[in-house]
Design a protein around this motif. Structure first.
Motif, PDB file in Angstrom:
ATOM      1  N   UNK A  29       0.889  -1.135   0.120  1.00  0.00           N
ATOM      2  CA  UNK A  29       0.010  -0.037   0.005  1.00  0.00           C
ATOM      3  C   UNK A  29       0.942   1.358  -0.013  1.00  0.00           C
ATOM      4  N   UNK A  30       0.956   2.103  -0.991  1.00  0.00           N
ATOM      5  CA  UNK A  30       1.827   3.124  -1.171  1.00  0.00           C
ATOM      6  C   UNK A  30       1.009   4.473  -0.783  1.00  0.00           C
ATOM      7  N   UNK A  31       1.680   5.215  -0.252  1.00  0.00           N
ATOM      8  CA  UNK A  31       1.123   6.832  -0.299  1.00  0.00           C
ATOM      9  C   UNK A  31       1.317   7.115  -1.861  1.00  0.00           C
ATOM     10  N   UNK A  32       0.873   8.542  -2.095  1.00  0.00           N
ATOM     11  CA  UNK A  32       0.934   8.945  -3.277  1.00  0.00           C
ATOM     12  C   UNK A  32       1.691  10.252  -3.397  1.00  0.00           C
ATOM     13  N   UNK A  33       1.408  11.241  -2.838  1.00  0.00           N
ATOM     14  CA  UNK A  33       2.245  12.623  -3.012  1.00  0.00           C
ATOM     15  C   UNK A  33       3.413  12.600  -2.341  1.00  0.00           C
ATOM     16  N   UNK A  34       4.528  12.796  -3.037  1.00  0.00           N
ATOM     17  CA  UNK A  34       6.063  12.728  -2.492  1.00  0.00           C
ATOM     18  C   UNK A  34       6.526  11.396  -2.520  1.00  0.00           C
TER      19      UNK A  34
ATOM     20  N   UNK B 293      -5.185   6.783  10.984  1.00  0.00           N
ATOM     21  CA  UNK B 293      -4.862   5.521  10.057  1.00  0.00           C
ATOM     22  C   UNK B 293      -6.260   5.196   9.170  1.00  0.00           C
ATOM     23  N   UNK B 294      -7.258   6.134   9.027  1.00  0.00           N
ATOM     24  CA  UNK B 294      -8.386   5.437   8.468  1.00  0.00           C
ATOM     25  C   UNK B 294      -8.251   5.067   7.042  1.00  0.00           C
ATOM     26  N   UNK B 295      -7.339   6.024   6.280  1.00  0.00           N
ATOM     27  CA  UNK B 295      -7.463   5.661   4.824  1.00  0.00           C
ATOM     28  C   UNK B 295      -6.680   4.383   4.647  1.00  0.00           C
ATOM     29  N   UNK B 296      -5.713   4.102   5.497  1.00  0.00           N
ATOM     30  CA  UNK B 296      -5.025   2.812   5.326  1.00  0.00           C
ATOM     31  C   UNK B 296      -6.158   1.589   5.541  1.00  0.00           C
TER      32      UNK B 296
ATOM     33  N   UNK C 261       0.550   6.794  10.548  1.00  0.00           N
ATOM     34  CA  UNK C 261      -0.703   6.135   9.894  1.00  0.00           C
ATOM     35  C   UNK C 261      -0.575   4.842   9.768  1.00  0.00           C
ATOM     36  N   UNK C 262       0.481   4.370   9.078  1.00  0.00           N
ATOM     37  CA  UNK C 262       0.508   2.996   8.797  1.00  0.00           C
ATOM     38  C   UNK C 262       0.594   2.224  10.001  1.00  0.00           C
TER      39      UNK C 262
ATOM     40  N   UNK D 236      -1.718  -0.850  11.548  1.00  0.00           N
ATOM     41  CA  UNK D 236      -1.086  -2.154  11.684  1.00  0.00           C
ATOM     42  C   UNK D 236      -0.233  -2.827  10.867  1.00  0.00           C
ATOM     43  N   UNK D 237       0.294  -1.850   9.964  1.00  0.00           N
ATOM     44  CA  UNK D 237       1.133  -2.002   8.993  1.00  0.00           C
ATOM     45  C   UNK D 237       2.415  -1.678   9.247  1.00  0.00           C
ATOM     46  N   UNK D 238       3.646  -2.811   8.742  1.00  0.00           N
ATOM     47  CA  UNK D 238       4.904  -2.350   8.966  1.00  0.00           C
ATOM     48  C   UNK D 238       5.029  -1.214   7.853  1.00  0.00           C
ATOM     49  N   UNK D 239       6.152  -0.756   7.853  1.00  0.00           N
ATOM     50  CA  UNK D 239       6.168   0.584   6.790  1.00  0.00           C
ATOM     51  C   UNK D 239       7.819   0.614   6.316  1.00  0.00           C
TER      52      UNK D 239
END
Length: 231
Positions: A16-21, A154-157, A183-184, A188-191
């Motif tokens: 799951x990727x962020x987008x901006x930046x 974290x809601x968008x994740x 947020x990740x 509950x996600x590693x990042x």
């Protein structure tokens, strides 16, 4: 090829990727467009404090700051149209950040699904991915207008995970900011952190792996290191 397995538990099935930046350097186009607009009024933008420590748009706050600096002659509509037109011109030449295209190819070869969890609106993300011909590589797009809170919330994740139909243990996030990493983690996600040019790498040190660029490691090696395995 099937999803990547680890010795830690369930197999990794999605990134799951962020987008901006992170996928694209829209942070620089934002900064350049505001600097351009300040110059149109004979002023110079102070870069300090330009980037917020949370996701979501701060355009209204930036416009109010410019209006206060210009005074009574400020025309908000003119300013908005001129700045956004300039930024759109910059975007016509904007591509993925270095190494990201290779990661997308390598993740697909491993059978991993790709998603975006962004504080920006879905139409923004979709438009950029369509322009570079990569929208069909992403199974899920989750945008900031679809949830009640912006990162570090974290809601968008959580939304992206629901749309993927998987648990957090089956996915890993890739982020470029400290509030994105937080947020990740809260979801509950590693990042993996690949900080954008305006983020001190020390500020994303709470990520499982920090890279200066996606070109430093291939996607598989980065995933293995972030999941606690040897490459």
């Amino acid at each position: 090829m099937g999803a990547m397995s680890t010795d830690q538990g369930p197999s990794l099935s999605a990134i799951v990727f962020d987008f901006d930046g992170l996928l694209m350097d829209t942070e620089t186009t934002a900064l350049l467009s505001w600097e351009y607009e300040w110059r149109q009024w004979g002023l110079t933008l102070d870069r300090s404090g330009f980037f917020a420590d949370h996701g979501g748009s701060v355009a209204e706050e930036r416009s109010a700051q410019l209006a206060a600096a210009v005074g009574a002659e400020f025309d908000r509509e003119l300013s908005h149209r001129r700045r956004t037109r300039y930024r759109e011109e910059l975007h016509t030449r904007l591509d993925l950040r270095p190494g990201i295209g290779d990661w997308i190819e390598q993740a697909g070869a491993r059978g991993l699904r790709l998603a975006v969890a962004s504080s920006s609106e879905t139409t923004w993300v979709i438009g950029h991915l369509e322009r570079v011909g990569l929208l069909d590589r992403f199974t899920v797009i989750a945008g900031g207008e679809e949830v009640s809170g912006h990162k570090p919330d974290p809601s968008v994740y959580q939304l992206a995970l629901r749309r993927l139909g998987i648990d957090a243990a089956d996915a890993i996030a890739v982020e470029d900011t400290p509030h994105g990493v937080t947020a990740a983690h809260r979801a509950g996600l590693p990042c993996i952190a690949i900080p954008n040019p305006y983020v001190d790498p020390d500020r994303v040190g709470h990520a499982e792996l920090v890279l200066g660029s996606a070109t430093e490691l291939d996607c598989g090696t980065a995933l293995e290191r972030a999941c606690g395995q040897n490459p």
